[in-house]
Write an enzyme that holds these catalytic residues in place. Structure first.
Site, PDB file in Angstrom:
ATOM      1  N   MET A  97       0.858  -1.185   0.000  1.00  0.00           N
ATOM      2  CA  MET A  97       0.000   0.000   0.000  1.00  0.00           C
ATOM      3  C   MET A  97       0.894   1.234   0.000  1.00  0.00           C
ATOM      4  O   MET A  97       1.648   1.465   0.935  1.00  0.00           O
ATOM      5  CB  MET A  97      -0.907  -0.041   1.237  1.00  0.00           C
ATOM      6  CG  MET A  97      -1.871   1.103   1.378  1.00  0.00           C
ATOM      7  SD  MET A  97      -3.126   0.744   2.637  1.00  0.00           S
ATOM      8  CE  MET A  97      -2.135   0.010   3.951  1.00  0.00           C
ATOM      9  N   GLY A 137       5.135   0.452  -3.206  1.00  0.00           N
ATOM     10  CA  GLY A 137       6.155   0.308  -4.229  1.00  0.00           C
ATOM     11  C   GLY A 137       7.343   1.228  -4.019  1.00  0.00           C
ATOM     12  O   GLY A 137       7.189   2.436  -3.831  1.00  0.00           O
ATOM     13  N   GLN A 166       8.658  -3.945  -1.542  1.00  0.00           N
ATOM     14  CA  GLN A 166       8.144  -4.182  -2.892  1.00  0.00           C
ATOM     15  C   GLN A 166       8.947  -3.337  -3.880  1.00  0.00           C
ATOM     16  O   GLN A 166       8.899  -2.109  -3.858  1.00  0.00           O
ATOM     17  CB  GLN A 166       6.665  -3.836  -3.023  1.00  0.00           C
ATOM     18  CG  GLN A 166       6.112  -4.245  -4.389  1.00  0.00           C
ATOM     19  CD  GLN A 166       4.684  -3.823  -4.613  1.00  0.00           C
ATOM     20  OE1 GLN A 166       4.419  -2.682  -4.943  1.00  0.00           O
ATOM     21  NE2 GLN A 166       3.750  -4.748  -4.422  1.00  0.00           N
ATOM     22  N   GLU A 183      -0.828  -5.409 -12.013  1.00  0.00           N
ATOM     23  CA  GLU A 183      -1.539  -4.130 -12.115  1.00  0.00           C
ATOM     24  C   GLU A 183      -1.045  -3.221 -13.240  1.00  0.00           C
ATOM     25  O   GLU A 183      -1.193  -2.007 -13.189  1.00  0.00           O
ATOM     26  CB  GLU A 183      -1.493  -3.374 -10.772  1.00  0.00           C
ATOM     27  CG  GLU A 183      -2.595  -3.757  -9.833  1.00  0.00           C
ATOM     28  CD  GLU A 183      -2.270  -4.958  -8.939  1.00  0.00           C
ATOM     29  OE1 GLU A 183      -3.042  -5.206  -8.024  1.00  0.00           O
ATOM     30  OE2 GLU A 183      -1.243  -5.635  -9.147  1.00  0.00           O
ATOM     31  N   TYR A 237       2.058  -2.538 -14.287  1.00  0.00           N
ATOM     32  CA  TYR A 237       3.348  -1.854 -14.167  1.00  0.00           C
ATOM     33  C   TYR A 237       4.384  -2.538 -15.069  1.00  0.00           C
ATOM     34  O   TYR A 237       4.068  -3.484 -15.795  1.00  0.00           O
ATOM     35  CB  TYR A 237       3.768  -1.802 -12.705  1.00  0.00           C
ATOM     36  CG  TYR A 237       2.853  -0.920 -11.874  1.00  0.00           C
ATOM     37  CD1 TYR A 237       2.768   0.454 -12.124  1.00  0.00           C
ATOM     38  CD2 TYR A 237       2.055  -1.461 -10.873  1.00  0.00           C
ATOM     39  CE1 TYR A 237       1.919   1.261 -11.375  1.00  0.00           C
ATOM     40  CE2 TYR A 237       1.199  -0.652 -10.125  1.00  0.00           C
ATOM     41  CZ  TYR A 237       1.135   0.707 -10.378  1.00  0.00           C
ATOM     42  OH  TYR A 237       0.292   1.506  -9.655  1.00  0.00           O
ATOM     43  N   ARG A 273       4.563 -10.454  -7.099  1.00  0.00           N
ATOM     44  CA  ARG A 273       3.132 -10.183  -7.248  1.00  0.00           C
ATOM     45  C   ARG A 273       2.804 -10.295  -8.729  1.00  0.00           C
ATOM     46  O   ARG A 273       3.302  -9.510  -9.550  1.00  0.00           O
ATOM     47  CB  ARG A 273       2.772  -8.803  -6.724  1.00  0.00           C
ATOM     48  CG  ARG A 273       1.276  -8.482  -6.780  1.00  0.00           C
ATOM     49  CD  ARG A 273       0.977  -7.176  -6.064  1.00  0.00           C
ATOM     50  NE  ARG A 273      -0.388  -6.739  -6.228  1.00  0.00           N
ATOM     51  CZ  ARG A 273      -1.397  -7.060  -5.420  1.00  0.00           C
ATOM     52  NH1 ARG A 273      -1.156  -7.847  -4.373  1.00  0.00           N
ATOM     53  NH2 ARG A 273      -2.612  -6.608  -5.626  1.00  0.00           N
ATOM     54  N   HIS A 304      -4.788  -0.456 -14.149  1.00  0.00           N
ATOM     55  CA  HIS A 304      -5.418   0.800 -13.762  1.00  0.00           C
ATOM     56  C   HIS A 304      -6.341   1.338 -14.856  1.00  0.00           C
ATOM     57  O   HIS A 304      -7.265   2.103 -14.568  1.00  0.00           O
ATOM     58  CB  HIS A 304      -4.359   1.844 -13.423  1.00  0.00           C
ATOM     59  CG  HIS A 304      -3.617   1.538 -12.165  1.00  0.00           C
ATOM     60  ND1 HIS A 304      -4.245   1.233 -10.986  1.00  0.00           N
ATOM     61  CD2 HIS A 304      -2.288   1.484 -11.892  1.00  0.00           C
ATOM     62  CE1 HIS A 304      -3.348   1.005 -10.049  1.00  0.00           C
ATOM     63  NE2 HIS A 304      -2.152   1.141 -10.566  1.00  0.00           N
ATOM     64  N   ALA A 352      -4.693  -5.110   2.686  1.00  0.00           N
ATOM     65  CA  ALA A 352      -4.000  -3.827   2.814  1.00  0.00           C
ATOM     66  C   ALA A 352      -4.906  -2.808   3.493  1.00  0.00           C
ATOM     67  O   ALA A 352      -4.718  -2.471   4.659  1.00  0.00           O
ATOM     68  CB  ALA A 352      -3.547  -3.341   1.443  1.00  0.00           C
ATOM     69  N   GLN A 372     -11.637   6.857  -0.531  1.00  0.00           N
ATOM     70  CA  GLN A 372     -11.583   8.316  -0.565  1.00  0.00           C
ATOM     71  C   GLN A 372     -10.296   8.901   0.002  1.00  0.00           C
ATOM     72  O   GLN A 372      -9.766   9.878  -0.535  1.00  0.00           O
ATOM     73  CB  GLN A 372     -12.781   8.904   0.178  1.00  0.00           C
ATOM     74  CG  GLN A 372     -14.098   8.714  -0.548  1.00  0.00           C
ATOM     75  CD  GLN A 372     -15.278   9.201   0.265  1.00  0.00           C
ATOM     76  OE1 GLN A 372     -16.139   8.427   0.651  1.00  0.00           O
ATOM     77  NE2 GLN A 372     -15.324  10.483   0.535  1.00  0.00           N
ATOM     78  N   CYS A 399      -7.526   6.925   0.853  1.00  0.00           N
ATOM     79  CA  CYS A 399      -6.355   6.074   0.603  1.00  0.00           C
ATOM     80  C   CYS A 399      -5.994   6.090  -0.881  1.00  0.00           C
ATOM     81  O   CYS A 399      -5.142   6.869  -1.313  1.00  0.00           O
ATOM     82  CB  CYS A 399      -6.585   4.665   1.143  1.00  0.00           C
ATOM     83  SG  CYS A 399      -8.121   3.880   0.607  1.00  0.00           S
ATOM     84  N   LYS A 413     -22.999  -0.435  -0.089  1.00  0.00           N
ATOM     85  CA  LYS A 413     -22.437   0.317   1.029  1.00  0.00           C
ATOM     86  C   LYS A 413     -22.855  -0.271   2.377  1.00  0.00           C
ATOM     87  O   LYS A 413     -22.783   0.401   3.400  1.00  0.00           O
ATOM     88  CB  LYS A 413     -22.854   1.787   0.941  1.00  0.00           C
ATOM     89  CG  LYS A 413     -22.214   2.540  -0.215  1.00  0.00           C
ATOM     90  CD  LYS A 413     -22.471   4.034  -0.137  1.00  0.00           C
ATOM     91  CE  LYS A 413     -21.645   4.790  -1.162  1.00  0.00           C
ATOM     92  NZ  LYS A 413     -21.857   6.263  -1.057  1.00  0.00           N
ATOM     93  N   ALA A 435     -17.364  12.555   4.402  1.00  0.00           N
ATOM     94  CA  ALA A 435     -17.073  11.863   5.656  1.00  0.00           C
ATOM     95  C   ALA A 435     -15.589  11.905   5.995  1.00  0.00           C
ATOM     96  O   ALA A 435     -15.229  11.833   7.170  1.00  0.00           O
ATOM     97  CB  ALA A 435     -17.563  10.418   5.583  1.00  0.00           C
TER      98      ALA A 435
END
Length: 679
Positions: free
Chosen positions: A27, A60, A102, A167, A169, A217, A255, A318, A347, A349, A429, A663
């Site tokens: 993370m 990373g 990582q 992911e 990369y 990974r 992504h 994570a 939101q 993170c 939610k 929030a």
């Protein structure tokens, strides 16, 4: 707890013996470049090891300058980074844990002009930036840079390294025919495209030695049409196993994929089946090689169920450990009601990391701010009242009670939760209700008094040493003719009471309007919604982890064509986080909801809403029910009286300012106010 027996079993990552099978996954925190000698990062990791995490994998860490994803990435071989990570490793070891670095290369996902790639293929959000194609000499240099970074990680005190090959990369880019169009030895067929990541593994092994663990990974599925096939992904995993990797960890999606992977609307455990497929392929030849499953698992009871299926060997989480550093200890003690569950909102993170800000956590405003908000017990206990049991009030009350103050929460409604109680009724939610439940459980255990169904007044509050005013917001009315007709509801009335069958016109297309539309057209049964998710995206997932909600009957959604969301101007879902807005709006479009912007409101009638288009044309939008989602107003009436009585107080969240309140701001203000009122 016997129900978590499999998670409790020790296992090995190379020569490391780990006491349980829960891993804190990678993370990016944004704390890495701080010029503080690594103190903030060390405090962040230390608290999670103290809470039960055994093995932590860092965010990373770039292997060279062009590997950086953005301005807040650090390079492992830089002296400042080594000092930061040495401090983090020492803190983890001092708390009894292990730390894995990582090693990362963003490739074409880098946001600056330094971006490089196997081939000059930009990604769809690159905004005209075309990555430079790596020459053959560049490729060999990059292999050497991975090796140098691994050696530096070992010297800094890390216990292991992980190679990021998922992911989308750089290592993943070399594997994919979408991004690797080379004709030299580093491209071509699947075997040629594997050559670079396998060379990296070999060089890293040489650099760190046989007694130092290496995990990789890998992408179980790219979720990109025309990219690496599942058979090729399995073959790559087998090649890594043959080359002597010590563990494999699954990732999913790129992504730029149009399939959501991490948002709250993604069903729990949606991607586990892909990791299991990868594990099965590897275990045919290497039955003892650990394979770590991950993604959208936020409850260790679900993690235990995954291990019981007999495919993967450990589970990485994570964000759940961002939300509750004590997740492991509390779970192993069977104390599930006090766990501060990750709600998948993204939101504070992921959304922040994408714009190169330090991360935080909506439900845990101390996250990544452990030095700013230490948990030392107070030396001068005070009696503090908190008016309002929504997110801001609960954050303040929880912090005060944890530090030893005497807390009384006044909540005018019959139950705690505020806006979270409403949000928890929106499909996808439901976990928001767990935030309220866990806060109430922690407050009760700390001896706080929870007065629900009771409205506080100045006279009652005068008995306290200080007051946090977190009374929240009320729906904002609109100045439209017909807004007082009986079929016109506020969003709060609609969500609490439900909406009759028939056509619905929603006035306001921000985050609340989008949520209200989802409330109307999405399944309220999690298993049904999980199956619909798999069907929509043609996925081979599992609905086994959909949680039973016995209080919510199976509800078939109304046709999307019965719902119209209206907005004068701006984006639909404006105010929703960047990783979630496109998912939420896309789900409404998929359901057939009409999204109509660029209009003005003329009047509300018994048949619906008359709107005026930009060209002057008038249209009647059908609305047997009309719901107003036009924003909020502060619900605060006590501060003047408290000031007149010279009673110390703080106003937080929507009670302080309802404009664009969210929030994240509310909970952050709650804890900050608690510290200002009572040390």
């Amino acid at each position: 707890m016997p129900e978590l027996d499999r998670l409790r079993r020790p296992w090995h990552l190379g020569p490391l013996e780990l006491p349980h099978r829960v891993v804190m996954g990678s993370m990016h925190t944004g704390l890495e470049p701080r010029d503080d000698g690594g103190e903030a990062l060390a405090a962040f990791y230390r608290e999670r090891v103290a809470g039960g995490a055994s093995l932590i994998i860092t965010g990373g860490i770039s292997v060279n300058d062009e590997a950086r994803g953005g301005p807040d990435y650090v390079v492992m071989t830089d002296a400042g980074a080594r000092r930061t990570f040495a401090a983090a490793a020492a803190a983890v070891h001092g708390a009894g844990g292990f730390l894995s670095a990582q090693l990362f290369h963003a490739g074409r996902y880098a946001v600056g002009g330094w971006a490089v790639a196997p081939s000059p293929v930009p990604w769809r959000a690159a905004r005209g930036l075309v990555p430079r194609e790596l020459t053959g000499a560049d490729v060999e240099r990059t292999v050497a840079d991975f090796a140098a970074a691994a050696a530096a990680a070992r010297e800094a005190g890390f216990d292991a390294v992980e190679l990021m090959a998922s992911e989308g990369y750089l290592l993943n880019q070399f594997l994919s025919p979408l991004t690797n169009q080379r004709e030299d030895e580093w491209g071509g067929d699947a075997t040629g495209r594997m050559r670079f990541p396998l060379a990296v593994l070999a060089a890293v092994r040489t650099a760190v030695g046989d007694d130092f663990p290496i995990s990789v990974r890998v992408s179980a599925t790219d979720l990109m049409p025309g990219s690496t096939s599942e058979a090729e992904a399995d073959a790559f995993a087998l090649a890594l196993a043959d080359a002597g990797v010590d563990a494999l960890s699954m990732g999913v999606g790129w992504h730029e994929s149009t399939v959501p992977t991490v948002q709250a609307s993604v069903p729990h455990g949606a991607w586990i089946a892909y990791g299991e497929r990868l594990a099965d392929a590897v275990h045919t030849a290497h039955p003892e090689l650990p394979v770590i499953g991950s993604n959208r698992v936020n409850d260790l009871r679900d993690a235990e169920a995954v291990l019981a299926r007999g495919h993967v060997d450990a589970i990485a989480l994570a964000r759940p450990l961002l939300a509750d550093p004590e997740l492991v200890n509390r779970s192993f003690a069977g104390d599930f009601t006090r766990i501060n569950t990750c709600i998948g909102c993204d939101q504070a993170c992921i959304d922040r990391s994408l714009v190169f800000q330090e991360i935080g956590c909506l439900v845990n405003p101390r996250a990544a701010r452990e030095l700013e908000f230490p948990l030392a017990p107070t030396r001068a206990p005070q009696r503090i009242a908190v008016v309002g049991g929504g997110p801001a009030g609960l954050a303040a009350a929880d912090d005060l009670a944890r530090r030893g103050h005497t807390v009384t929460v006044f909540e005018a409604r019959d139950a705690l939760g505020g806006q979270f109680a409403l949000a928890a009724r929106v499909p996808g939610k439901e976990d928001y209700a767990l935030t309220v439940r866990s806060a109430a459980a922690r407050l009760t255990a700390a001896g706080a008094e929870l007065r629900t169904g009771e409205t506080a007044d100045v006279e009652a509050l005068a008995a306290f040493d200080g007051v946090v005013l977190a009374s929240g917001v009320t729906p904002r009315p609109v100045d439209i003719e017909g807004a007082d007709l009986p079929h016109v509801l506020s969003y709060e009335q609609a969500i609490r009471r439900g909406v009759p069958t028939g056509s619905v016109a929603i006035i306001g297309g921000g985050g609340i309007g989008v949520d209200l539309a989802a409330f109307l057209v999405e399944f309220h049964d999690e298993k049904a919604r999980a199956l619909a998710f798999e069907s929509r995206f043609d996925l081979d997932g599992s609905a086994e982890f959909a949680r039973s909600r016995p209080t919510r009957a199976l509800q078939r959604p109304r046709p999307g064509s019965d719902v119209t969301v209206l907005r004068r101007q701006g984006k639909f879902g404006q105010g929703v986080g960047i990783t979630s807005r496109w998912v939420n709006v896309g789900a409404l479009q998929h359901a057939g909801v009409r999204l109509l912007a660029g209009i003005d409101y003329r009047r509300i009638t018994a048949e619906g809403v008359e709107v005026v288009h930009a060209d002057g044309a008038v249209e009647l939008i059908p609305g047997e029910t009309v719901v107003i989602c036009a924003g909020q107003e502060s619900n605060e009436t006590l501060s003047a009286g408290l000031a007149a009585r010279v009673i110390p107080h703080e106003i937080v969240g929507g009670a302080r300012d309802a404009r664009s309140v969210d929030a994240v701001r509310a909970t952050s203000e709650g804890i900050a106010a608690a510290r200002r009122l009572a040390d």
